[in-house]
Scaffold this motif. Sequence first.
Motif, mmCIF file in Angstrom:
data_model
loop_
_atom_site.group_PDB
_atom_site.id
_atom_site.type_symbol
_atom_site.label_atom_id
_atom_site.label_comp_id
_atom_site.label_asym_id
_atom_site.label_seq_id
_atom_site.Cartn_x
_atom_site.Cartn_y
_atom_site.Cartn_z
ATOM 1 N N THR A 225 -50.843 7.144 22.655
ATOM 2 C CA THR A 225 -50.665 7.838 23.939
ATOM 3 C C THR A 225 -49.196 8.016 24.310
ATOM 4 O OG1 THR A 225 -50.672 5.813 25.295
ATOM 5 C CG2 THR A 225 -52.815 6.761 24.724
ATOM 6 N N LEU A 226 -48.281 7.412 23.544
ATOM 7 C CA LEU A 226 -46.859 7.426 23.887
ATOM 8 C C LEU A 226 -46.066 8.295 22.920
ATOM 9 C CD1 LEU A 226 -46.388 3.579 24.502
ATOM 10 C CD2 LEU A 226 -46.886 5.337 26.217
ATOM 11 N N ASP A 227 -45.065 8.976 23.437
ATOM 12 C CA ASP A 227 -44.115 9.713 22.598
ATOM 13 C C ASP A 227 -42.902 8.807 22.398
ATOM 14 O OD1 ASP A 227 -42.374 11.380 21.323
ATOM 15 O OD2 ASP A 227 -42.558 13.051 22.751
ATOM 16 N N LEU A 228 -42.877 8.090 21.293
ATOM 17 C CA LEU A 228 -41.832 7.097 21.061
ATOM 18 C C LEU A 228 -40.452 7.729 20.941
ATOM 19 C CD1 LEU A 228 -43.644 4.696 18.550
ATOM 20 C CD2 LEU A 228 -43.471 4.519 21.034
ATOM 21 N N ASN A 229 -40.409 8.991 20.541
ATOM 22 C CA ASN A 229 -39.110 9.669 20.407
ATOM 23 C C ASN A 229 -38.441 9.893 21.757
ATOM 24 O OD1 ASN A 229 -39.312 9.910 17.572
ATOM 25 N ND2 ASN A 229 -40.613 11.718 17.794
ATOM 26 N N GLU A 230 -39.228 9.883 22.816
ATOM 27 C CA GLU A 230 -38.682 10.111 24.153
ATOM 28 C C GLU A 230 -38.299 8.818 24.867
ATOM 29 O OE1 GLU A 230 -38.090 13.082 25.573
ATOM 30 O OE2 GLU A 230 -38.649 13.977 23.642
ATOM 31 N N LEU A 231 -38.541 7.684 24.242
ATOM 32 C CA LEU A 231 -38.322 6.393 24.898
ATOM 33 C C LEU A 231 -37.109 5.680 24.302
ATOM 34 C CD1 LEU A 231 -42.030 5.123 25.028
ATOM 35 C CD2 LEU A 231 -40.677 6.016 26.937
ATOM 36 N N GLN A 232 -36.229 5.224 25.162
ATOM 37 C CA GLN A 232 -35.082 4.429 24.740
ATOM 38 C C GLN A 232 -35.373 2.933 24.841
ATOM 39 O OE1 GLN A 232 -32.313 5.879 23.401
ATOM 40 N NE2 GLN A 232 -33.543 7.752 23.625
ATOM 41 N N GLU A 233 -36.293 2.608 25.762
ATOM 42 C CA GLU A 233 -36.658 1.203 25.956
ATOM 43 C C GLU A 233 -38.160 1.105 26.215
ATOM 44 O OE1 GLU A 233 -34.410 -1.841 28.528
ATOM 45 O OE2 GLU A 233 -36.188 -1.391 29.766
ATOM 46 N N GLY A 261 -35.335 2.217 19.759
ATOM 47 C CA GLY A 261 -34.853 1.708 21.036
ATOM 48 C C GLY A 261 -34.969 0.196 21.136
ATOM 49 N N THR A 262 -34.800 -0.298 22.357
ATOM 50 C CA THR A 262 -34.903 -1.733 22.618
ATOM 51 C C THR A 262 -36.292 -2.067 23.160
ATOM 52 O OG1 THR A 262 -33.990 -1.448 24.842
ATOM 53 C CG2 THR A 262 -32.446 -1.960 23.071
ATOM 54 N N VAL A 263 -36.681 -3.320 22.960
ATOM 55 C CA VAL A 263 -37.999 -3.772 23.390
ATOM 56 C C VAL A 263 -37.846 -5.041 24.216
ATOM 57 C CG1 VAL A 263 -40.300 -4.511 22.666
ATOM 58 C CG2 VAL A 263 -39.048 -2.820 21.292
ATOM 59 N N LYS A 264 -38.466 -5.034 25.389
ATOM 60 C CA LYS A 264 -38.514 -6.225 26.237
ATOM 61 C C LYS A 264 -39.958 -6.702 26.309
ATOM 62 C CE LYS A 264 -34.566 -5.172 29.256
ATOM 63 N NZ LYS A 264 -34.125 -4.968 30.671
ATOM 64 N N VAL A 265 -40.157 -7.971 26.036
ATOM 65 C CA VAL A 265 -41.507 -8.539 25.995
ATOM 66 C C VAL A 265 -41.626 -9.654 27.022
ATOM 67 C CG1 VAL A 265 -43.100 -9.919 24.605
ATOM 68 C CG2 VAL A 265 -41.951 -7.948 23.585
ATOM 69 N N GLN A 266 -42.719 -9.603 27.784
ATOM 70 C CA GLN A 266 -43.041 -10.686 28.713
ATOM 71 C C GLN A 266 -44.450 -11.183 28.428
ATOM 72 O OE1 GLN A 266 -42.561 -9.578 32.799
ATOM 73 N NE2 GLN A 266 -40.402 -9.052 32.602
ATOM 74 N N GLY A 267 -44.633 -12.487 28.554
ATOM 75 C CA GLY A 267 -45.958 -13.058 28.358
ATOM 76 C C GLY A 267 -46.185 -14.232 29.281
ATOM 77 N N GLY A 291 -33.585 -8.531 15.833
ATOM 78 C CA GLY A 291 -32.238 -8.854 16.277
ATOM 79 C C GLY A 291 -32.060 -8.630 17.767
ATOM 80 N N ASP A 292 -30.910 -8.084 18.147
ATOM 81 C CA ASP A 292 -30.584 -7.893 19.562
ATOM 82 C C ASP A 292 -31.424 -6.811 20.240
ATOM 83 O OD1 ASP A 292 -28.675 -9.843 19.359
ATOM 84 O OD2 ASP A 292 -27.008 -8.444 19.018
ATOM 85 N N LYS A 293 -32.166 -6.050 19.473
ATOM 86 C CA LYS A 293 -33.000 -5.012 20.086
ATOM 87 C C LYS A 293 -34.271 -5.582 20.722
ATOM 88 C CE LYS A 293 -31.505 -0.948 17.517
ATOM 89 N NZ LYS A 293 -31.946 0.240 16.759
ATOM 90 N N LEU A 294 -34.519 -6.861 20.505
ATOM 91 C CA LEU A 294 -35.690 -7.508 21.109
ATOM 92 C C LEU A 294 -35.250 -8.629 22.039
ATOM 93 C CD1 LEU A 294 -38.755 -8.174 21.330
ATOM 94 C CD2 LEU A 294 -38.463 -9.646 19.314
ATOM 95 N N SER A 295 -35.782 -8.613 23.250
ATOM 96 C CA SER A 295 -35.636 -9.747 24.161
ATOM 97 C C SER A 295 -37.033 -10.138 24.629
ATOM 98 C CB SER A 295 -34.752 -9.387 25.357
ATOM 99 O OG SER A 295 -35.308 -8.309 26.098
#
Length: 749
Positions: A225-233, A261-267, A291-295
Amino acid sequence: MLNGISGNFCLHISNNEEDKNTYFSQSWSSNTKNFLLVNDSKAKLYNWHKDNKVEEISLKSIQNNLDKFYNYLVAKSHRSDRDVIPVTIDIFKQFRTLTAEYHNPVQALNLLFVLLAGLEDGDINTLNRQKWGVSNIHIPQGFDAFIDRFKQSTGGITPDLNLILRHSAGALFQEAQKEVIFFDSQMDLFGTFSGGIATKNLIYSSIHYTPSYLARSIVENTLRTLDLNELQEIKILDPACGSAEFLIEVLKQLKEKNFQGTVKVQGYDSSETAINTSSFLLNYEKRTIWGDKLSFDVKQVNDSLVENWDNDYTIILMNPPFVSWEQLNDKTKREAVRLTLNDNFKGKPNQASAFFYKSIQHLANGGTLGSVIPSSLFTLDAYSKLRNEVAETVNIELLGKLGNFVFEDALTDVSIFIGHKPKTANSIPTFLWTRNEKGVVHDALRELRKMQYANEDSKNKIDFSIFKPNQFPIIEESWKPISIKEHNLIKDLKLFVTANKLSKISEIFDVQQGIRTGNNEVFKISDWEYETLPVNEKQYFRPAIDNDSVSNGFLKTSLYTWYPYNHSGLLINSEIEFSEKAPTFYNKIVIYKEVLSKRARKDESSWWHLSEHRAWQRTKKIKLISTEFGNSSSFAIDIKGNYVVERGYAWQPKQKLENNEYYFYLSLFSSPFFDKLLSIYSRRLLAAYDLGKKYTKEIPIPNVHISEVKDSIAYGKMIELGKRLSEGDSYVKAVLDDVVTVYYPQDLF
């Protein structure tokens, strides 16, 4: 290639061949048996369980016999105690015996993490604990013996930690939730403990880890459902993260799709072992791949619902706790459910419904929810307002009913939901329907994947259907996914109703609820007790119809109910009159006077009254009856009207029926075909359907007041068969469909 519980295999397309031990390592570590190496002309099949022989197979042979080849792989994929999951769980159980943690085995789990980390780094004595996030762990004496035991269990195969973590974490987490009742402290030849600990019911009883194949499918359909090319984060939340099954899977697929892009994960999770597992896995993912692209931030909480969620999540993935209202013993958790749902529920909601609603609210515009949910959210009246609001908020992309065989050792009826925010049009979701049998879900999800890759519109098999219906919802106020066959049946039935060839049940019958005594233990007596009553007292009792009174059109009397009413009303107007007219029963129940007086709308002046006596039952007359919950075996005719419907329904005709016409409808409602109609229109409760007015009103049936029905040959046959049913001849059920279905669209049979 994760295709379910069985039939998984590793696939690598390359003209370069590596050492077979590399393939054994990857297939064993990913909990599979087979590794398939494909080059330009042929395939080589490696199986670590049968490591003496590498099979060469021509690509043409595979292409011409693809299903046969896959079945061959399945046959070579049987489980064994040398698989990565049983080996990993066994060593975890040994650590648990060492630490003697009866519940919440944090130390044992940490020791396992140290062992696995040491396998990759080479030596636990020089292990960089900060790197692995295991700095506060005490290593006991004799730890090397457990390492040797683990290596021995693998049969010399070199473990691949990345794959082990991905494919074993869920099962390991489920095992960690079990409470131990007995440790076997006997040492074995290796100097380690036995893994044979005895456990009891899961302390995490309403939460079950998401199988890898299901997590994969939900993540795939969420990302579609997402256009990943349009997402920076991308910002991701799992509010009941368990062992991070969803979080690891979405990171894997984002990397496969080359997201830059970068990915932020919460759980969030209430289990310490869950959070420790998630932290270990996500730390490994960050260090080795992103690496640094994941927090990431995973947090142990008492209740995720009371946490302050952000409002801009791109993706929410979850398998929320399926906890019924009755199981929510903590008042604060009940209050959290109430506050979250606001007024979007009736009665006693499941905790999962609150997680579902809150997730919808906290998606960003352009965000998607992919969730496992109880199937009851799709159908129960209690969630009708919730469904309506969700349908106005998101585009529902996929609704899937998976049944009772998704979670091991659980009877939960499971569905899946994919919804994209905001609502942009009157979109129609894809339906995924599966027959409720073991093994079907794996096949259905595999076919869904193949269908999507091939841009096909639908799949229609005996055990499952995948398609877009012609309208949504198909049935009023219900999201229930149904099969293609059922969908076509409904479509044709609507045409028959429009053409007056069939009528809705609500147009022919008024389905009325039975009495409510207010205390069955007091007011209902056995047939033996009834026979011992004085003759003059028996007039105040009538045989009761409940769920045990009806069997395939035949009525049987096992219980009697107190019913001091006739066509004029109450027969006993005071307590003194009660003691005089029915002294035996009075003396039996007067000890319950205080309890009975406290019932709603009752006091000391009316304590012997029934809570609801239903005035329509005062007059004795023929009536068609059913149990409260049941199926085609749950209908009968009370010919003389002597019975009182208690836990059941009376099907009162809105237009007078001749006596024979009651038998016509008894045949109809007792037919196996009527079970099919119930499966479409009613709600299912275990092995039964709700036979009340709300869930049967839309069912199309023939109307005996129409001349075409009465003049048909089937009319007389149905009356005859109905009479035989009422006399106890249940064998006629076998031929009912041959007669009943004459009135329905013939192209469906």
